[in-house]
Motif scaffolding. Structure first.
Motif, PDB file in Angstrom:
ATOM      1  N   GLY A  29       0.786  -1.237   0.000  1.00 33.15           N
ATOM      2  CA  GLY A  29       0.000   0.000   0.000  1.00 33.15           C
ATOM      3  C   GLY A  29       0.812   1.279   0.000  1.00 33.15           C
ATOM      4  O   GLY A  29       0.283   2.356   0.268  1.00 33.15           O
ATOM      5  N   MET A  96     -12.308   4.826  -3.744  1.00 31.26           N
ATOM      6  CA  MET A  96     -11.092   4.127  -3.344  1.00 31.26           C
ATOM      7  C   MET A  96      -9.849   4.859  -3.833  1.00 31.26           C
ATOM      8  O   MET A  96      -9.748   5.193  -5.013  1.00 31.26           O
ATOM      9  N   GLU A  97      -8.935   5.105  -2.925  1.00 33.20           N
ATOM     10  CA  GLU A  97      -7.673   5.698  -3.326  1.00 33.20           C
ATOM     11  C   GLU A  97      -6.877   4.689  -4.149  1.00 33.20           C
ATOM     12  O   GLU A  97      -6.957   3.484  -3.929  1.00 33.20           O
ATOM     13  N   HIS A  99      -3.786   3.802  -4.257  1.00 31.58           N
ATOM     14  CA  HIS A  99      -2.843   2.886  -3.615  1.00 31.58           C
ATOM     15  C   HIS A  99      -3.566   1.714  -2.970  1.00 31.58           C
ATOM     16  O   HIS A  99      -3.010   0.613  -2.881  1.00 31.58           O
ATOM     17  N   HIS A 100      -4.839   1.900  -2.544  1.00 36.40           N
ATOM     18  CA  HIS A 100      -5.619   0.777  -2.024  1.00 36.40           C
ATOM     19  C   HIS A 100      -5.965  -0.194  -3.154  1.00 36.40           C
ATOM     20  O   HIS A 100      -5.893  -1.421  -2.975  1.00 36.40           O
ATOM     21  N   ARG A 101      -6.354   0.337  -4.300  1.00 34.62           N
ATOM     22  CA  ARG A 101      -6.694  -0.532  -5.430  1.00 34.62           C
ATOM     23  C   ARG A 101      -5.491  -1.365  -5.849  1.00 34.62           C
ATOM     24  O   ARG A 101      -5.614  -2.570  -6.102  1.00 34.62           O
ATOM     25  N   ARG A 103      -2.878  -2.168  -4.027  1.00 38.47           N
ATOM     26  CA  ARG A 103      -2.525  -3.129  -2.978  1.00 38.47           C
ATOM     27  C   ARG A 103      -3.408  -4.367  -3.058  1.00 38.47           C
ATOM     28  O   ARG A 103      -2.915  -5.503  -3.016  1.00 38.47           O
ATOM     29  N   CYS A 183      -9.706  -0.685   4.324  1.00 42.11           N
ATOM     30  CA  CYS A 183     -10.207   0.312   3.377  1.00 42.11           C
ATOM     31  C   CYS A 183     -11.722   0.360   3.496  1.00 42.11           C
ATOM     32  O   CYS A 183     -12.414  -0.567   3.061  1.00 42.11           O
ATOM     33  N   SER A 202     -13.967  -8.401   2.257  1.00 37.65           N
ATOM     34  CA  SER A 202     -13.417  -7.671   3.389  1.00 37.65           C
ATOM     35  C   SER A 202     -13.801  -8.334   4.703  1.00 37.65           C
ATOM     36  O   SER A 202     -14.988  -8.551   4.972  1.00 37.65           O
TER      37      SER A 202
END
Length: 386
Positions: A29, A96-97, A99-101, A103, A183, A202
């Protein structure tokens, strides 16, 4: 081994693979900026490490290993992969940012790497998902209803409530992972990898009804959008299609409609107990099927708002969340039957064992070969104490 001149032959030296630095970074991330800060180097230096323009010094490589928690072998080897995974279907792409996608996409790829290792020794369920002609650019609600019904028919599910959807999809060849995602904007994600559907759920979702809807939504993507390239132009449309599929799959129009005999909140709690789907989702289904007028739909939500149960509904804890088992059971078979040792698993995957444990769903430390495992002697087993 000796070379032709009689001297000792040099062993081939391990080579650092730049792309694996990027993969490790994204898998944890980090953005370029946050990774550069953690390593004590510039953003430009990180970019150059990742494209192979320069190699990190020994000290920096040590920090890369420490920050990404991956073994050195991760950076000097690449698993055999049949190709890149298709872009996953994100339920909340706009929120969703990036970097989350990235990761979570990397974790899906690692799950596929684990699956490829497992399949060398374990006969996993064959993929048995219906192939349904569906054009998302022109399809209407009736096309989606028929696709959901065709999926039930393909699997012989009838038209009643569905329990344990994860077990059903795993029997049909899907690989499902459940782990913390850290997230809030993501409940689930799915994609096809090497001709097999993968879904990541999740672990932060603790409501069974919400969880089953998330999984049915991803099933909609798997069935309807296998060949679709996700972009900002079609995102809203395909998300609505997956939502409609989830509702139609979990609440078939004919059988569910025949049971909607009232519109009170109390009656919908009774329906929830039978169907295992949230009151909110059932209300939207009633609106889509013209069972509810606009006033009835609004009144039900007003009751929910008044009782403050929009986010946490009654009976949310009466249904368990989906618990996948295929990867966990496969990993236990390899280890406990002596097919593949923990050391061999670590060596083959070149992944942090904590990642392997999390993605498989086995207890933390299960694959750690540094743990000394003890057990009672047979004569002092539980039956001798009873």
């Amino acid at each position: 081994m000796r070379n032709e001149s009689g001297g000792a032959a040099e062993r081939p030296r391990a080579r650092l693979i730049p792309e694996r630095i990027k993969e490790a970074r994204e898998g944890r991330g980090f953005t370029l900026d946050t990774f550069a800060e953690a390593l004590g180097v510039t953003r430009q230096a990180v970019a150059q490490y990742e494209n192979g323009q320069i190699a990190p010094s020994g000290d920096v490589l040590g920090r890369i290993i420490s920050e990404t928690a991956q073994p050195l072998s991760f950076f000097t080897s690449v698993p055999a992969r049949a190709g890149e995974l298709r872009a996953p279907f994100w339920r909340s792409l706009k929120r969703m940012e990036q970097h989350h996608r990235r990761r979570i996409a990397r974790r899906l790829q690692w799950a596929a790497d684990i699956c490829a290792l497992v399949e060398r020794f374990v006969e996993l369920p064959s993929v048995d998902f219906p192939v349904i002609a569906f054009d998302p650019d022109v399809a209407d609600e009736e096309d989606i209803e028929r696709a959901a019904e065709a999926t039930r028919d393909h699997w012989g599910l009838g038209r009643g409530p569905i329990r344990d959807l994860a077990a059903l999809l795993e029997r049909k060849g899907a690989i499902i992972v459940r782990e913390p995602v850290a997230c809030e904007a993501m409940d689930a994600v799915s994609c096809w990898i090497y001709a097999r559907p993968f879904v990541l759920l999740s672990e932060e979702v603790i409501s069974g009804p919400r969880d089953i809807y998330n999984l049915a939504h991803e099933l909609g993507h798997v069935i309807l959008h296998a060949t679709v390239d996700l972009n900002s132009d079609n995102l809203d449309r395909i998300e609505k299609q997956a939502n409609r599929f989830a509702s139609a799959f979990l609440l078939p129009r004919e059988s569910f409609s025949n049971e909607v005999l009232g519109s009170s909140l109390g009656y919908f709690e009774t329906l929830k107990r039978r169907w295992g789907v949230s009151i909110a989702a059932m209300a939207y289904r009633c609106k889509d099927l013209d069972i509810f007028t606009d006033n009835q739909f609004s009144y039900l939500f007003k009751q929910m708002n008044w009782k403050r149960i929009r986010k946490v509904e009654p009976l949310d804890d009466a249904f368990p969340v989906n618990t996948p088992s295929v990867l966990a059971d496969s990993m236990r078979m390899l280890v406990e039957h002596g097919v593949y040792t923990r050391e061999q698993i670590e060596g083959s995957l070149a992944l942090n064992l904590a990642d392997v444990e999390s993605l498989c769903g086995v207890p933390r430390g299960y694959l750690d070969n540094r743990v000394v495992r003890l057990q009672l002697k047979r004569e002092f087993g539980p039956e001798s104490i009873a």
